[in-house]
Scaffold this motif. Structure first.
Motif, mmCIF file in Angstrom:
data_model
loop_
_atom_site.group_PDB
_atom_site.id
_atom_site.type_symbol
_atom_site.label_atom_id
_atom_site.label_comp_id
_atom_site.label_asym_id
_atom_site.label_seq_id
_atom_site.Cartn_x
_atom_site.Cartn_y
_atom_site.Cartn_z
ATOM 1 N N LYS A 174 4.306 4.510 14.451
ATOM 2 C CA LYS A 174 4.751 5.290 13.291
ATOM 3 C C LYS A 174 4.023 6.639 13.225
ATOM 4 O O LYS A 174 4.641 7.691 13.014
ATOM 5 C CB LYS A 174 4.471 4.475 12.019
ATOM 6 N N TYR A 201 11.150 -2.197 2.521
ATOM 7 C CA TYR A 201 10.798 -0.886 1.973
ATOM 8 C C TYR A 201 11.224 0.199 2.950
ATOM 9 O O TYR A 201 11.446 -0.073 4.127
ATOM 10 C CB TYR A 201 9.296 -0.806 1.684
ATOM 11 N N GLU A 202 11.343 1.404 2.435
ATOM 12 C CA GLU A 202 11.787 2.523 3.278
ATOM 13 C C GLU A 202 10.612 3.159 3.987
ATOM 14 O O GLU A 202 9.627 3.525 3.347
ATOM 15 C CB GLU A 202 12.492 3.575 2.410
ATOM 16 N N ASP A 203 10.706 3.249 5.273
ATOM 17 C CA ASP A 203 9.671 3.931 6.061
ATOM 18 C C ASP A 203 10.317 4.325 7.391
ATOM 19 O O ASP A 203 10.135 3.649 8.413
ATOM 20 C CB ASP A 203 8.469 2.998 6.279
ATOM 21 N N GLN A 248 7.414 -6.477 6.762
ATOM 22 C CA GLN A 248 6.328 -7.037 7.583
ATOM 23 C C GLN A 248 5.905 -8.350 6.966
ATOM 24 O O GLN A 248 5.876 -8.461 5.736
ATOM 25 C CB GLN A 248 5.113 -6.116 7.567
ATOM 26 N N ARG A 254 4.534 7.442 -0.735
ATOM 27 C CA ARG A 254 5.431 6.608 0.088
ATOM 28 C C ARG A 254 4.797 5.238 0.328
ATOM 29 O O ARG A 254 3.578 5.133 0.449
ATOM 30 C CB ARG A 254 5.677 7.265 1.447
ATOM 31 N N GLU A 273 -2.431 11.764 6.429
ATOM 32 C CA GLU A 273 -2.406 11.701 4.966
ATOM 33 C C GLU A 273 -3.508 12.530 4.318
ATOM 34 O O GLU A 273 -3.690 12.483 3.100
ATOM 35 C CB GLU A 273 -2.519 10.238 4.494
ATOM 36 N N GLY A 274 -4.273 13.256 5.116
ATOM 37 C CA GLY A 274 -5.328 14.112 4.546
ATOM 38 C C GLY A 274 -6.500 13.318 4.031
ATOM 39 O O GLY A 274 -7.216 13.762 3.133
ATOM 40 N N GLN A 275 -6.712 12.121 4.590
ATOM 41 C CA GLN A 275 -7.799 11.277 4.092
ATOM 42 C C GLN A 275 -8.951 11.168 5.073
ATOM 43 O O GLN A 275 -9.805 10.306 4.933
ATOM 44 C CB GLN A 275 -7.249 9.882 3.754
ATOM 45 N N SER A 334 0.853 5.538 0.037
ATOM 46 C CA SER A 334 0.014 6.673 0.362
ATOM 47 C C SER A 334 0.795 7.945 0.109
ATOM 48 O O SER A 334 1.885 8.124 0.665
ATOM 49 C CB SER A 334 -0.411 6.578 1.836
ATOM 50 N N ASN A 335 0.255 8.799 -0.727
ATOM 51 C CA ASN A 335 0.876 10.098 -1.024
ATOM 52 C C ASN A 335 2.371 9.989 -1.319
ATOM 53 O O ASN A 335 3.185 10.724 -0.779
ATOM 54 C CB ASN A 335 0.624 11.071 0.129
ATOM 55 N N VAL A 357 -15.998 9.991 5.237
ATOM 56 C CA VAL A 357 -15.318 11.277 5.403
ATOM 57 C C VAL A 357 -16.324 12.422 5.562
ATOM 58 O O VAL A 357 -16.133 13.316 6.374
ATOM 59 C CB VAL A 357 -14.379 11.540 4.205
ATOM 60 N N THR A 380 -8.960 10.917 -2.148
ATOM 61 C CA THR A 380 -9.842 11.758 -1.334
ATOM 62 C C THR A 380 -9.695 13.183 -1.841
ATOM 63 O O THR A 380 -8.577 13.695 -1.953
ATOM 64 C CB THR A 380 -9.440 11.692 0.156
ATOM 65 N N ARG A 431 0.854 -1.190 0.000
ATOM 66 C CA ARG A 431 0.000 0.000 0.000
ATOM 67 C C ARG A 431 0.888 1.238 0.000
ATOM 68 O O ARG A 431 1.836 1.335 0.781
ATOM 69 C CB ARG A 431 -0.915 0.001 1.221
ATOM 70 N N ALA A 441 -5.650 13.356 -2.336
ATOM 71 C CA ALA A 441 -4.784 12.539 -1.475
ATOM 72 C C ALA A 441 -4.969 11.105 -1.972
ATOM 73 O O ALA A 441 -6.070 10.563 -1.909
ATOM 74 C CB ALA A 441 -5.199 12.672 -0.022
ATOM 75 N N TRP A 442 -3.891 10.515 -2.474
ATOM 76 C CA TRP A 442 -4.021 9.224 -3.166
ATOM 77 C C TRP A 442 -3.410 8.073 -2.386
ATOM 78 O O TRP A 442 -2.321 8.199 -1.835
ATOM 79 C CB TRP A 442 -3.340 9.290 -4.541
ATOM 80 N N GLN A 443 -4.131 6.990 -2.377
ATOM 81 C CA GLN A 443 -3.595 5.708 -1.896
ATOM 82 C C GLN A 443 -3.665 4.729 -3.056
ATOM 83 O O GLN A 443 -4.679 4.698 -3.768
ATOM 84 C CB GLN A 443 -4.440 5.137 -0.765
ATOM 85 N N GLU A 464 3.479 2.564 2.544
ATOM 86 C CA GLU A 464 2.980 2.479 3.913
ATOM 87 C C GLU A 464 3.138 1.074 4.443
ATOM 88 O O GLU A 464 3.235 0.855 5.635
ATOM 89 C CB GLU A 464 1.483 2.808 3.932
#
Lengths: 497, 439
Positions: free
Chosen positions: B323, B101-103, B75, A42, B259-261, A39-40, B377, A184, A37, A148-150, A44
């Motif tokens: 996180k 992955y990078e996080d 994970q 990166r 994330e603005g969601q 998100s924006n 939302v 969104t 997944r 805002a994209w996933q 997640e």
């Protein structure tokens, strides 16, 4: 676990049960999944996993049953599960449960299904998949920065083997893959989201998307539409002529008619009477057909039932008349319908229930629709085509419901509700947009209101069937759009207090 | 050897003495559930039929979170290998490495802190798993004997008991026992009752739940006058819970806010924007004894604590995993388990019986169709609620079918919205002024 290994396991468990006078069904499943997944911009989550397990359903000679399952496939687990399932079945018999011996009548089947994947699981390394999904996600963000994209991608491979006391041994592989964008958007202080997906059986869906960017275009169009919906007015509630897209039509066919003809539901179905399917009942206008059956390469494809029977394609409604139901081995006869191999289960942990695979609602009276690349161009084409064919009802709203957010039906009362992403009045040349509002009514009235189809068949609307608390892939569709007359038992909208 | 022990040994080795430098771990976290469950169902007045047989389920599985020496993460879901294969975990490690992955915000394993004492296990449930399962069969027998004669009963009972293991490379090693007991029943699939906690249902609770449901079922046999525009809408506790799950839970999830969601922005939280009426508060409380949403430690190794999400109507914080907390610049919060652990409280709550007396013209909504299809939302809803109960002059007088149209955020902000509590539920009845029409 590989297919041969699973078959060996099932045979060995059946051997453990050979002294038992009753009947045993053994289900083994090995499931691999890769998912990610973003998100924006990166990652997640990137996750790998597998899940293997075994389920034993035992029947006493009288027909009382018990189920025992485990994901601990250690030495001796087969014997333990057989003993536990038999103990539960015997206990069940002692308390006087309703017994069912239909499994003894099931035909012996020995078969090995072919994996329909073009790219087998793991053929494309995970790292490469990650790069490709990131590239699709980044492109979409650049193309539509206002959202805002996933983005998520998931591929699954399920290997099943079902063995029974009578010597039945059926094994098959079910591959699935789906790429999804969710956006969104906000406007005028309101927020709306839009979800769009592309499904198939393997990583080919990614390569196709990289080639044609069809999902990206749809995602941008849907996000633009969602933005317009944010500030859109609400419709007054009423009964309108409707045009529903094939996603909503799949929902209607699945929730309203598919579930109502499942053999275990006949005591609580509006399409049942005294526990039997109301065969011969006219439920729609002539020319309306509803068909359910697996399609190779489809999201919900499953060639055999979880009881080890061949899955059949069933014409539920033929020419407007209720003809057949979806029967599994345990309840089909009691429900007055043939066994069609309809038993499906989420996993080895669950008892299979009669349920759909890919359900299609088809109308013989079809008006061709010229395909358009973008959503609003297609809406314009819908309006023009309807005008040319005299199908727009003069002087009233003709409402196009776009998108399918899900629905629910009470099969006993026949009440349904569905929700869309938004509504457009195609009778108005300005094509005004309205907020989504509840599409509800009685299922038989809704079916009776269908008067035609617009465009070719689209059967790739996917979802997850939650019957019995399980999650099983489902799919289906219809013509690109269905035309429905206004009906007093089918309404749209409600008014705020 | 148990799964958790295998993983702990292997990950420790991969951190301290990796076979290849590329496969060196800098940190890790393990969550494993070991559980056994028994269940029994009723379908169409038949207990233990072919679709709802008595069932036993054994499981031992979990997930690992890995931080590699180069700072990337992985994970994976894990379960016991089918065979005693010495190469199994090394091969798995190679695959997990492929999936890295990078996080940077996620690559943090909290140091152990002292854990609270929370009751999450009922030994009586363990006894059911060990064989004393008469309670399941007896309960179903009572349901069938006591149900209204013409009603079709559906239902299910499930008891689960097991261990939860959390291990981290920072030194946390927690194993504790936990249990669950869940039961639900419905009459004619129109009205029903349910119970879900970490303890057995008490007999008086079962009797009260049954009696409430049967009374509602009987009231439903009478047609009632239709609703009008002034009719007050009352959401039953199970409906309040469903509305919280659909509209509140996703919008208070830290990742969605960041994330603005979600419905609210980070600024809305820092400004403590008023989003509910000042008499409402919303919290996550995993410390309540034997509630379904209670726990000792999160899967990430964070000790349970109480978190206010909304105080006196004002936003405080979303719920934050490790996180999200790092991105937010604060400590992780308590986490709800679905709607379990989430509590909505109104300062002027009265008992339901008293609230009912004051309803001159109302409709009690027990369930709706299609809630899951609504836009989370925006908070807006447009729902059909067939088989609701009409209330006139403080009395339930019969059944009516309605359609509801409104916005749940507006409902919670309105001064006209009231709440009432019931002994049987942790969620309140909500008395709201919203759009209501005859269906």
């Amino acid at each position: 676990m590989e297919q041969k290994e699973i078959q060996t396991l099932v045979r060995s468990v059946l051997m453990e049960a050979r002294a038992f006078e009753g009947y045993v069904i053994v289900r083994a499943q090995s499931r691999r999944e890769w998912s990610m997944r973003l998100s924006n911009g990166r990652f997640e989550r990137v996750s790998t996993g597998w899940d293997s397990g075994l389920g034993v359903q035992a029947f006493t000679s009288g027909g009382a049953s018990g189920l025992a399952t485990s994901d601990v496939l250690a030495e001796g687990v087969g014997a333990k599960l057989v003993a536990k399932a038999i103990q539960l079945a015997q206990r069940n018999e002692e308390v006087g449960t309703k017994q069912n011996r239909r499994i003894w009548e099931a035909p012996l089947v020995q078969a090995e299904g072919v994996n329909s994947a073009q790219k087998v699981f793991g053929e494309i390394p995970l790292l490469e998949l990650q790069e490709r999904v990131m590239s699709l996600h980044s492109r979409l963000r650049e193309a539509f920065p206002g959202g805002a994209w996933q983005t998520s991608y998931r591929q699954v491979e399920e290997q099943w083997c079902i063995g029974r006391t009578d010597g039945t041994l059926v094994s098959f592989v079910v591959p699935r893959a789906v790429l999804m964008h969710q956006g969104t958007v906000r406007d005028q202080g309101q927020a709306q989201s839009a979800t769009i997906h592309r499904s198939g059986v393997d990583a080919t869906v990614l390569f196709e998307e990289l080639k044609d960017h069809g999902l990206e275009r749809k995602a941008m169009d849907r996000a633009g539409f969602a933005k317009a919906v944010c500030g859109a007015p609400q419709l007054p509630s009423g009964h309108y002529p409707l045009i529903i897209d094939y996603g909503l039509a799949k929902g209607l066919a699945h929730e309203a008619f598919g579930h109502a003809v499942e053999s275990d539901h006949m005591h609580e179905s509006v399409l049942g009477e005294e526990g039997k399917l109301r065969k011969g009942l006219r439920v729609a206008r002539p020319g309306i057909n509803i068909v359910d059956g697996p399609l190779v390469g489809d999201w919900a494809d499953q060639p055999y039932s979880a009881n080890g029977l061949l899955r059949q394609t069933v014409t539920i409604v033929r020419d407007g008349v209720l003809e057949a139901g979806l029967g599994d081995v345990f309840s089909a006869e009691e429900a007055g319908m043939p066994v069609t191999g309809a038993g499906r289960a989420e996993s080895y942990r669950n008892v299979p229930l009669p349920r759909m695979s890919n359900i299609r609602l088809l109308v013989e009276r079809m008006i061709p629709l010229k395909p358009a690349e973008h959503l609003m161009d297609e809406v314009k084409a819908v309006r023009e085509t309807l005008l040319q064919n005299g199908e727009l009802r003069e002087g009233e709203k003709n409402l196009l419901l776009l998108g399918y957010r899900g629905g629910q039906v009470n099969p006993k009362t026949g009440d349904f509700v569905f929700q869309c992403d938004g509504i457009i009045d195609v009778a108005d040349p300005d094509l005004p947009i309205y907020q989504p509002s509840i599409f509800s009514g009685k299922i038989l009235s809704a079916l009776e209101a269908i008067r035609g189809g617009l465009g070719e068949g689209c059967y790739d609307a996917i979802g997850t069937c939650g019957k019995g608390g399980q999650s099983v892939p489902s799919s289906g569709g219809s013509h690109r759009y269905l035309l429905m007359d206004a009906d007093q038992q089918v309404s749209l909208g409600g008014e705020r207090g | 050897m148990k799964l958790v022990a295998q993983l702990e040994d292997f990950l420790y080795q991969s951190q301290q003495a990796p076979k290849q430098e590329e496969l060196k771990l800098s940190a890790w976290r393990i969550l494993v559930h070991e559980s056994e469950a028994v269940s029994l169902g009723v379908k169409d007045n038949s207990s233990g039929g072919v679709y709802t047989p008595p069932s036993y389920r054994q499981g031992e599985s979990g997930e690992v979170f890995l931080v590699w020496a180069d700072g990337t993460c992985s994970q994976a879901m894990v379960q016991l290998p089918a065979h005693n294969d010495l190469d199994y975990w090394p091969k798995a490690l190679e695959q997990w490495r492929q999936a890295s992955y990078e996080d940077p915000d996620a690559a943090h394993i909290p140091v152990p802190e002292s854990l609270p004492l929370v009751a999450v296990e009922d030994q009586a449930i363990r006894k059911i798993i060990e064989g004393a399962d008469e309670i399941l069969f007896d309960q179903v027998k009572h349901w069938l004997a006591d149900k209204p004669s013409n009603a079709k009963l559906q239902g299910s009972i499930q008891a689960t008991w097991g261990y939860r293991h959390v291990r981290t490379s920072t030194g946390l090693a927690v194993t504790y026992q936990q249990s669950q007991f869940m039961s639900w029943f419905s009459l004619d699939s129109l009205v029903g009752g349910g119970f879900a906690k970490r303890r057995l249902i008490h007999q008086e609770e079962q009797e009260a739940l049954w009696s409430l449901t049967v009374n509602q079922y009987e009231a439903m046999q009478k047609e009632a006058p239709p609703v009008g525009p002034q009719t007050q809408v009352i959401l039953a506790p199970s409906m309040t819970e469903e509305m919280l799950g659909q509209f509140i839970l996703p919008n208070f999830s830290g990742d969605r806010v960041i994330e603005g969601q979600g419905a609210f922005s980070k600024e809305n939280f820092s400004e403590h924007r008023l989003v509910f009426h000042p008499q409402f508060s919303l919290s996550v409380d995993p410390l309540r004894p034997l509630e379904l949403g209670s726990y000792l430690v999160t899967s990430e190794g964070v000790p349970a604590s109480r978190t206010m999400l909304v105080r006196d109507g004002q936003l405080q914080t979303p719920f934050l995993r490790v996180k999200d907390a790092r991105r937010w610049g604060t400590k992780p919060t308590a986490l709800p388990q679905g709607t379990a652990g989430l509590y909505l409280k109104h300062q002027a709550e009265v008992p339901w019986a008293k609230a009912l007396e004051g309803v001159a013209d109302g409709v009690l909504v027990l369930s709706v169709l299609g809630l899951h299809t609504q836009e989370a939302v925006s908070g807006s809803y447009s729902l059909s609620a067939p088989h609701s109960l009409r209330i006139l002059k403080g009395q339930i007088v019969g059944r009516t079918d309605v359609k509801l149209t409104g916005n749940f955020f507006v409902d919670l902000l309105a001064a006209t919205t009231k709440a009432a509590h019931s002994e049987l539920d942790i969620h309140p009845y909500l008395l709201v002024r919203t759009g209501v029409q005859t269906l």
